[in-house]
Design an enzyme around this catalytic site. Structure first.
Site, PDB file in Angstrom:
ATOM      1  N   HIS A   1      -5.264  51.282 158.066  1.00  0.00           N
ATOM      2  CA  HIS A   1      -6.353  50.559 157.466  1.00  0.00           C
ATOM      3  C   HIS A   1      -7.745  51.529 157.425  1.00  0.00           C
ATOM      4  O   HIS A   1      -8.371  51.798 158.421  1.00  0.00           O
ATOM      5  CB  HIS A   1      -6.847  49.316 158.370  1.00  0.00           C
ATOM      6  N   SER A   2      -8.113  51.704 156.191  1.00  0.00           N
ATOM      7  CA  SER A   2      -9.080  52.703 155.742  1.00  0.00           C
ATOM      8  C   SER A   2     -10.417  51.878 156.053  1.00  0.00           C
ATOM      9  O   SER A   2     -10.741  50.951 156.070  1.00  0.00           O
ATOM     10  CB  SER A   2      -9.345  53.059 154.406  1.00  0.00           C
TER      11      SER A   2
END
Length: 954
Positions: free
Chosen positions: A811-812
């Site tokens: 998850h950026s």
């Protein structure tokens, strides 16, 4: 010739010890006979298990020996059937030997003995092959009943040093054997260690031998009994004098002995049950409040204004008004009933109204409990009962969540469609309030507590703040601290199941220490031990970190009787009002450490779980200081009776809460057994060596209408036939998310291995991995995030059809922090590039296709390919791969479950990567196609969208 009596002819007599001998010989013959026959005829078959056979495994387990094979199964069944007669006779003789007036314990033990005998017949004659569920139900019931039978026999053991000695040896050895038994079972089942099942089998057989040996000790007790058979037509009505209880006789002048002395009262036991259920309702409502509040900033992506509802817990401050305090104490029943509106909130469909209704319930519940504690302060034994109910209510709430996969069945986010028991919970709550509020020690007047009233009420309030926060944040779910110390595969620490039951047992042990050893519980030595436990939990992982968690658990629960009784001596507006106010501040700080990007001044608290834990322990220390300043020591005769240390009625009252505690712990143990995963999972399309992988941002498992969404998620994941799925925004182990874990339900129901990802003390929004394939190794990463929120990643190696494949779940960071996202793209690209194995990335990248950081994730820097380079309509979710043949790609609408679609890719292991040419479905083997269920309008709001159908590739 046998003697004659006027009431009939004696035709035979024999010593009662032969009942014991018959039981022991027949029982051992059943097990050992089956073992000898099985090893003689089917040795290699019965030592074989699902992972290994001979020579790695060379000794059979009990279940394998007495199972379905003929003739050993028949040998066992014949002898165990013969054993039933002496078994019933043994239970009956034990009852005759131990019964006495004004005590129902012998009746209870006899009933348990009969129940164990019947359930033994159940799991004997209904094998796992016949009906696996009923076999397990009978087996678990038998094992659960073993504890009260063993303890009951110890308590009733006659004055006979030899029998008491042997019973203690056999009982202690039996329960001590459970520890290595569970350890080696996990080594076999989870870690698949060769030979571990053989070691487990030795401990399993030891348990059988010890179980029978414990009952064989009755041969010494029954020597003094003679069984006489007479030729008469009437029924003897003689009464045998009860044998003196050696254990209680020895302990009669001690508090522990007084607790279990005397008769049993159903009325008093119902009062205790009602009290505990009221405590359960309080904790159920309190733990739901943050979850309901969280819904609004979650959907507003920022401060919504509804956060102010967290302050409804400070309602005890209203008790500063003396006339109002008088009215509330006199009408506390009405206040408790008004609090139940919180349980009615599930009927409100509007999220806003549901929050307001639940908030009012929490407000009234906090007010009611503060008033109840204050009203009972003049009678310490009654105050202790209320505190015990309050603490046991937390334990009951945690056990309910343990049984319902970390959801409380009476929460406002639950209803019938997703497994809620709201109506039953409300009905029982009404009955419990009516029962438990029939009387209080105070009629509204300020009746002072016995002893000194020294001590600062402000410090007592701070102590309550630390206590309530620790209970809520760490103990309201049995898996919370386990996930604090979780670091991925291979497993090097506890598992949520079964070790959640260990946390629950530690909670019970802590409460017992607080009740029976209050001076030790309030000591600074114990405070130091608790502080060390908190530091270990905060700073370490794996088993060592969990030992700190258990220490913290015991300490916090032991403090509840001390700190609450101390606070009740002062004005409740000051102690409980201030306590809940500071508790709320701790709750907010507990949120800010991860949500710093969304609140004013948030960066000051960024990633400082250590600060929150330190503040918690300092506040608890304030409470310990306040409690130490007005200690009433048992040596003071003036208050000794009031404290219940020699008051038989008070000790008897305490026993009912201990019985409830025992029942709750047995329930927790049974749940752990029932929920233990099989670790025997099969992918959907194994013959084709197909892997169906998906990525989904699940929005913390709250759907658009504020209902818990696990079951709806389960349905669509199952129907899409996902073998591997990455879940994002999945860390729910905080007060504002209800201290939940969605992955437990999904993994158990879908039959998948699970890696929770970076734990709640790693300050991320969460990333999790579910897999039908064994997870050989996994590493958790926190990617560079100098400004914005932390970006979690899982790097897992899965064994797919005999080959190792790496799966990344990532998850950026947010769009507002471009530098963070650039650094994260470079970090992850290197991570993917460095692995030589075939790989799949299931991710949330926050970038446009073919632009910016996309070219770092896709291309030479990473070695990864986009599952569909022509799909231009993406921003968040992406699936990348290398070293595998990609055969299909689909985008599936979310319905109202979350705010993000599901993306799905199909891959074939041990096949070349192929090309980007899109081909018609007719050219794809049937086993590699996407389900037709989601075509057109789909099902339940889920359908293929964007392309309106899946894509397949050559």
């Amino acid at each position: 010739m046998a003697p004659k009596f006027k009431d009939g002819d004696v035709v035979a007599t024999f010593s009662g010890k032969w009942i014991s001998w018959a039981h022991t010989i027949c029982c051992y013959a059943a097990f050992l006979g089956a073992l000898i026959v099985g090893m003689s005829l089917h040795y290699h078959k019965i030592v074989q298990n699902e992972h290994y056979g001979y020579p790695d495994e060379w000794f059979p387990s009990v279940s394998a020996t007495i199972g379905d094979r003929y003739p050993e199964r028949s040998v066992f069944m014949v002898f165990i059937a013969i054993t039933s007669g002496p078994r019933f006779a043994l239970v009956g003789l034990w009852y005759i030997l131990t019964r006495k007036q004004n005590s129902t314990l012998p009746n209870f033990v006899a009933a348990v003995g009969i129940f164990r005998t019947l359930t033994c017949g159940g799991w004997t004659y209904v094998t796992s092959t016949d009906d696996h569920d009923w076999h397990d139900i009978f087996m678990i019931s038998y094992l659960v009943a073993t504890l009260p039978w063993t303890l009951g026999c110890l308590a009733l053991s006659p004055r006979h040093p030899k029998t008491l000695k042997y019973r203690k040896i056999f009982a202690g050895s039996f329960f001590g054997t459970l520890v290595p038994l569970i350890y080696f079972f996990i080594q076999h089942k989870v870690h698949r260690v060769a030979g571990a099942y053989t070691t487990y089998a030795f401990f399993e057989w030891t348990l059988v031998l010890l179980d029978v040996a414990f009952d064989a000790v009755t041969v010494f007790d029954f020597e003094g009994l003679e069984i006489v058979v007479k030729d008469v037509r009437g029924v003897s009505r003689g009464n045998i004098k009860a044998v003196t209880d050696a254990v209680l006789e020895k302990q009669k002048d001690k508090e522990i002995g007084q607790v279990f002395a005397g008769g049993f009262s159903w009325a008093d036991s119902l009062d205790a049950v009602a009290d505990v259920y009221n405590g359960f309702v309080f904790w159920s409502m309190l733990t739901s409040l943050g979850l309901l509040v969280w819904y609004f900033p979650l959907w507003h992506m920022g401060i919504s204004g509804y956060e102010v509802m967290v302050m409804c817990t400070v309602s005890p401050i209203l008790l500063v008004i003396k006339p109002l305090r008088f009215i509330i104490i006199r009408r506390v029943r009405i206040c408790h009933l008004l609090a139940l509106t919180g349980l009615l909130s599930f009927l409100t469909k509007s999220p806003e109204n549901r929050l307001f209704t639940a908030g009012f319930g929490v407000c009234m519940s906090c007010l009611s409990w503060a008033a109840t504690f204050y009203a009972e302060r003049s009678q310490p034994h009654r105050l202790e009962a209320r505190i015990s109910a309050f603490s046991l209510g937390l334990l009951a709430s945690s056990i309910a969540k343990f049984a319902f996969w970390t959801n409380n069945p009476i929460w406002p986010i639950m209803h019938a469609p997703n497994g809620g028991w709201n109506k039953l919970g409300l009905a029982l709550a009404i009955l419990a309030v009516l029962r438990s509020t029939r009387r209080t020690a105070s009629s509204g007047t300020d009746m002072p507590a016995p002893g000194s009233t020294k001590g600062s009420p402000a410090l007592a309030g701070l102590g309550l703040a630390g206590l309530f926060f620790a209970m809520h944040s760490l103990l309201s779910d049995s898996s919370t601290m386990i996930l604090w110390v979780w670091e991925g595969y291979p497993v090097r620490g506890p598992l949520a199941v079964p070790h959640g039951a260990v946390t629950l047992l530690a909670m019970g042990l802590g409460l017992i220490i607080g009740l029976f050893y209050p001076n030790f519980a309030r000591s600074w030595t114990f405070y130091g031990v608790g502080s060390i436990g908190a530091a270990i939990l905060t700073g370490y992982s794996h088993w060592f970190g969990y030992y700190g968690a258990l220490t913290m658990t015991i300490y916090v629960m032991a403090l509840s009787p001390i700190l609450i009784s101390s606070a009740a001596r002062h004005s409740p507006a000051t102690t409980f009002g201030l306590g809940f106010l500071i508790y709320n501040i701790l709750v907010l700080a507990h949120v800010w450490i991860v949500a710093y990007a969304f609140v004013p001044g948030g960066p000051l608290m960024r990633e400082h779980t250590d600060w929150v834990m330190t503040a918690t322990m300092l506040f608890i220390g304030c409470g310990v200081f306040a409690a130490s300043s007005h200690t009433v020591y048992p040596s003071n005769p003036k208050y000794k009776a009031k404290l219940g240390s020699v008051n038989p009625a008070a000790s008897k009252q305490r026993s009912y809460y201990l019985y409830i505690l025992l029942g709750l712990e047995l329930l927790a143990t049974a749940i752990a057994y029932l929920r233990f995963p099989s670790f025997d999972y099969t992918p959907y399309h194994a013959p084709e060596k197909l892997v169906t992988a998906g990525i989904w941002t699940i929005h913390f498992s709250l759907d658009n209408d504020m209902w818990s969404s696990e079951r709806r998620m389960r349905d669509v994941i199952k129907e899409l036939e996902l073998d591997v799925v990455g879940l994002l925004e999945s860390d729910l182990q905080r007060i504002i998310m209800g201290n939940r874990d969605t992955t437990q339900f999904l993994a158990e129901d879908l039959g998948m291995y699970v890696d929770y990802g970076p734990g709640p003390n790693k300050h991320t929004w969460g990333a999790a991995l579910l897999s039908k394939f064994p997870i050989v190794n996994s590493t958790h990463h926190l990617l560079p995030s100098p400004v914005g929120e932390l970006a979690p990643a899982i790097h897992a190696t899965l064994e797919m059809y005999g080959r190792f494949v790496d799966v990344f779940v990532f998850h950026s960071g947010q769009e507002e922090d471009p530098e963070d996202r650039r650094l994260q793209s470079e970090y992850l690209a290197k991570l993917m590039h460095d692995t030589p194995r075939p790989s799949i990335l299931l991710s949330y990248l926050v970038t446009k296709p073919q632009e910016g950081n996309y070219n770092t994730y896709v291309g030479e820097k990473s070695g990864m390919k986009d599952i569909d380079p022509s799909d231009w309509d993406r921003w968040c979710e992406y699936i990348l791969y290398k070293g595998m043949k990609r055969t299909g790609y689909a985008r599936v609408s979310r319905s109202t479950i979350t705010d993000t679609e599901i993306q799905v890719g199909k891959f074939v292991v041990d096949a070349p990567e192929g090309s980007d040419e899109i081909i018609p479905e007719e050219q794809v083997p049937e086993g590699q196609r996407f389900p037709a269920l989601f075509r057109g309008e789909g099902v339940r709001g889920h359908q293929y969208h964007v392309f309106n159908e899946p894509r397949y590739y050559a």
